[in-house]
Design a protein around this motif. Sequence first.
Motif, PDB file in Angstrom:
ATOM      1  N   PHE A  58      -8.538  42.571  -3.193  1.00 36.90           N
ATOM      2  CA  PHE A  58      -9.491  42.153  -4.225  1.00 36.90           C
ATOM      3  C   PHE A  58      -9.936  43.337  -5.083  1.00 36.90           C
ATOM      4  O   PHE A  58     -10.131  43.191  -6.296  1.00 36.90           O
ATOM      5  N   LEU A  59     -10.088  44.507  -4.500  1.00 29.39           N
ATOM      6  CA  LEU A  59     -10.444  45.697  -5.285  1.00 29.39           C
ATOM      7  C   LEU A  59      -9.313  46.077  -6.235  1.00 29.39           C
ATOM      8  O   LEU A  59      -9.563  46.493  -7.371  1.00 29.39           O
ATOM      9  N   ALA A  60      -8.075  45.944  -5.778  1.00 26.45           N
ATOM     10  CA  ALA A  60      -6.939  46.225  -6.656  1.00 26.45           C
ATOM     11  C   ALA A  60      -6.898  45.244  -7.825  1.00 26.45           C
ATOM     12  O   ALA A  60      -6.658  45.635  -8.975  1.00 26.45           O
ATOM     13  N   LEU A  61      -7.156  43.965  -7.540  1.00 24.85           N
ATOM     14  CA  LEU A  61      -7.209  42.968  -8.614  1.00 24.85           C
ATOM     15  C   LEU A  61      -8.330  43.281  -9.601  1.00 24.85           C
ATOM     16  O   LEU A  61      -8.166  43.125 -10.814  1.00 24.85           O
ATOM     17  N   ALA A  62      -9.466  43.727  -9.081  1.00 23.25           N
ATOM     18  CA  ALA A  62     -10.577  44.105  -9.959  1.00 23.25           C
ATOM     19  C   ALA A  62     -10.186  45.285 -10.836  1.00 23.25           C
ATOM     20  O   ALA A  62     -10.483  45.304 -12.037  1.00 23.25           O
ATOM     21  N   GLY A  63      -9.526  46.259 -10.257  1.00 16.33           N
ATOM     22  CA  GLY A  63      -9.118  47.435 -11.031  1.00 16.33           C
ATOM     23  C   GLY A  63      -8.119  47.105 -12.116  1.00 16.33           C
ATOM     24  O   GLY A  63      -8.227  47.568 -13.250  1.00 16.33           O
ATOM     25  N   VAL A  64      -7.137  46.264 -11.782  1.00 16.37           N
ATOM     26  CA  VAL A  64      -6.114  45.889 -12.763  1.00 16.37           C
ATOM     27  C   VAL A  64      -6.721  45.064 -13.897  1.00 16.37           C
ATOM     28  O   VAL A  64      -6.287  45.159 -15.047  1.00 16.37           O
ATOM     29  N   ASN A  65      -7.725  44.276 -13.604  1.00 18.78           N
ATOM     30  CA  ASN A  65      -8.351  43.440 -14.632  1.00 18.78           C
ATOM     31  C   ASN A  65      -9.502  44.128 -15.361  1.00 18.78           C
ATOM     32  O   ASN A  65     -10.095  43.545 -16.251  1.00 18.78           O
ATOM     33  N   SER A  66      -9.818  45.337 -14.985  1.00 15.07           N
ATOM     34  CA  SER A  66     -10.918  46.036 -15.637  1.00 15.07           C
ATOM     35  C   SER A  66     -10.442  46.714 -16.916  1.00 15.07           C
ATOM     36  O   SER A  66      -9.251  46.972 -17.084  1.00 15.07           O
ATOM     37  N   PRO A  67     -11.354  47.028 -17.799  1.00 13.19           N
ATOM     38  CA  PRO A  67     -10.981  47.754 -19.018  1.00 13.19           C
ATOM     39  C   PRO A  67     -10.524  49.183 -18.736  1.00 13.19           C
ATOM     40  O   PRO A  67     -10.040  49.854 -19.622  1.00 13.19           O
ATOM     41  N   LEU A  68     -10.640  49.649 -17.512  1.00  9.66           N
ATOM     42  CA  LEU A  68     -10.299  51.028 -17.191  1.00  9.66           C
ATOM     43  C   LEU A  68      -8.811  51.333 -17.300  1.00  9.66           C
ATOM     44  O   LEU A  68      -8.442  52.488 -17.518  1.00  9.66           O
ATOM     45  N   ILE A  69      -7.934  50.344 -17.130  1.00  9.18           N
ATOM     46  CA  ILE A  69      -6.503  50.636 -17.173  1.00  9.18           C
ATOM     47  C   ILE A  69      -5.976  50.739 -18.596  1.00  9.18           C
ATOM     48  O   ILE A  69      -4.855  51.158 -18.809  1.00  9.18           O
ATOM     49  N   PHE A  70      -6.777  50.339 -19.565  1.00  2.00           N
ATOM     50  CA  PHE A  70      -6.341  50.395 -20.947  1.00  2.00           C
ATOM     51  C   PHE A  70      -6.820  51.686 -21.595  1.00  2.00           C
ATOM     52  O   PHE A  70      -7.885  52.197 -21.255  1.00  2.00           O
ATOM     53  N   PRO A  71      -6.045  52.214 -22.535  1.00  5.85           N
ATOM     54  CA  PRO A  71      -6.528  53.382 -23.269  1.00  5.85           C
ATOM     55  C   PRO A  71      -7.833  53.049 -23.986  1.00  5.85           C
ATOM     56  O   PRO A  71      -8.133  51.881 -24.239  1.00  5.85           O
ATOM     57  N   LYS A  72      -8.588  54.062 -24.320  1.00  2.00           N
ATOM     58  CA  LYS A  72      -9.887  53.866 -24.972  1.00  2.00           C
ATOM     59  C   LYS A  72      -9.721  53.042 -26.244  1.00  2.00           C
ATOM     60  O   LYS A  72      -8.877  53.326 -27.076  1.00  2.00           O
ATOM     61  N   SER A  73     -10.544  52.012 -26.356  1.00  3.37           N
ATOM     62  CA  SER A  73     -10.491  51.147 -27.531  1.00  3.37           C
ATOM     63  C   SER A  73     -11.271  51.770 -28.680  1.00  3.37           C
ATOM     64  O   SER A  73     -12.270  52.454 -28.475  1.00  3.37           O
ATOM     65  N   ILE A  74     -10.781  51.492 -29.878  1.00  7.37           N
ATOM     66  CA  ILE A  74     -11.482  51.903 -31.082  1.00  7.37           C
ATOM     67  C   ILE A  74     -11.680  50.663 -31.942  1.00  7.37           C
ATOM     68  O   ILE A  74     -11.125  49.606 -31.651  1.00  7.37           O
ATOM     69  N   GLY A  75     -12.438  50.789 -32.994  1.00  2.75           N
ATOM     70  CA  GLY A  75     -12.683  49.662 -33.882  1.00  2.75           C
ATOM     71  C   GLY A  75     -11.445  49.303 -34.687  1.00  2.75           C
ATOM     72  O   GLY A  75     -10.568  50.139 -34.933  1.00  2.75           O
ATOM     73  N   ALA A  76     -11.373  48.057 -35.118  1.00  7.91           N
ATOM     74  CA  ALA A  76     -10.206  47.565 -35.851  1.00  7.91           C
ATOM     75  C   ALA A  76     -10.010  48.316 -37.161  1.00  7.91           C
ATOM     76  O   ALA A  76      -8.880  48.685 -37.502  1.00  7.91           O
ATOM     77  N   GLN A  77     -11.092  48.557 -37.879  1.00  7.02           N
ATOM     78  CA  GLN A  77     -10.950  49.243 -39.164  1.00  7.02           C
ATOM     79  C   GLN A  77     -10.445  50.671 -38.979  1.00  7.02           C
ATOM     80  O   GLN A  77      -9.569  51.128 -39.709  1.00  7.02           O
ATOM     81  N   GLU A  78     -10.966  51.364 -37.968  1.00  9.62           N
ATOM     82  CA  GLU A  78     -10.519  52.726 -37.696  1.00  9.62           C
ATOM     83  C   GLU A  78      -9.059  52.726 -37.236  1.00  9.62           C
ATOM     84  O   GLU A  78      -8.266  53.581 -37.641  1.00  9.62           O
ATOM     85  N   ALA A  79      -8.684  51.782 -36.394  1.00 10.22           N
ATOM     86  CA  ALA A  79      -7.303  51.687 -35.917  1.00 10.22           C
ATOM     87  C   ALA A  79      -6.346  51.425 -37.079  1.00 10.22           C
ATOM     88  O   ALA A  79      -5.281  52.049 -37.163  1.00 10.22           O
ATOM     89  N   GLN A  80      -6.728  50.534 -37.970  1.00 12.22           N
ATOM     90  CA  GLN A  80      -5.870  50.223 -39.106  1.00 12.22           C
ATOM     91  C   GLN A  80      -5.768  51.414 -40.062  1.00 12.22           C
ATOM     92  O   GLN A  80      -4.701  51.690 -40.605  1.00 12.22           O
ATOM     93  N   ARG A  81      -6.851  52.157 -40.223  1.00 14.50           N
ATOM     94  CA  ARG A  81      -6.828  53.351 -41.065  1.00 14.50           C
ATOM     95  C   ARG A  81      -5.892  54.389 -40.471  1.00 14.50           C
ATOM     96  O   ARG A  81      -5.039  54.944 -41.159  1.00 14.50           O
ATOM     97  N   ARG A  82      -6.031  54.645 -39.167  1.00 17.16           N
ATOM     98  CA  ARG A  82      -5.172  55.628 -38.506  1.00 17.16           C
ATOM     99  C   ARG A  82      -3.715  55.194 -38.518  1.00 17.16           C
ATOM    100  O   ARG A  82      -2.814  56.013 -38.702  1.00 17.16           O
TER     101      ARG A  82
END
Length: 145
Positions: free
Chosen positions: A38-62
Motif C-alpha cells: 500500500f505504501l508503494a501504491l501511495a508513492g507511485v500515485n503521489s505527485p512526487l514521482i513526476f518532475p516539478k510542475s510549472i504553470g501552463a503559460q510558463e511551460a508554453q513560453r519555454r
Amino acid sequence: MMRAWLLPMLFVLCGSAVGAAQIVNGDIAAAAVLLLVFLALAGVNSPLIFPKSIGAQEAQRRSAVDGRPVVFWRPGCTYCMRLRLRLGRSARRAYWVNIWRDPAGAAAVRAVNDGNETVPTVVVAGRPHTNPDPGWVREQLSRSV
C-alpha cells in the motif's frame, strides 16, 4: 493541492487498516507485506514521482524557445504514470503541467479535447497529442535537445 494527495493518503490509510487487521489476527509478516504494498501504491500515485510542475503559460513560453514538449497531467492518472515511468530519466526534459494545480493548464487541455480534461495531453510544436505512445514522446524529447 489537497486533491493531488487524496489518493495517496487513501492508500496509506487503507494499508494501515489492513495491516492492523492482520496484526490483530496474529500475522505480522502479512501485515508488513501488505503495508509495504500500500505504501508503494501511495508513492507511485503521489505527485512526487513526476518532475516539478510549472504553470501552463510558463511551460508554453519555454517550449516555444527550446522546442521541448509540454505534458499536461494529473495525479492518480494511470496513463500519466505509464507515460512518466516509460520515459524514465528523459521525462525531466519535458515541461510538466499539473492540471489540478493550474487552471490555465486545465483550460488548455479542455480546449483541445472537446471540453474533457483528458490526460496526458502532450503539446509538441504547438500541436496537441492526447495520450500519445511513450516511445513517440521519447523520440520527441530526443529531437528537442
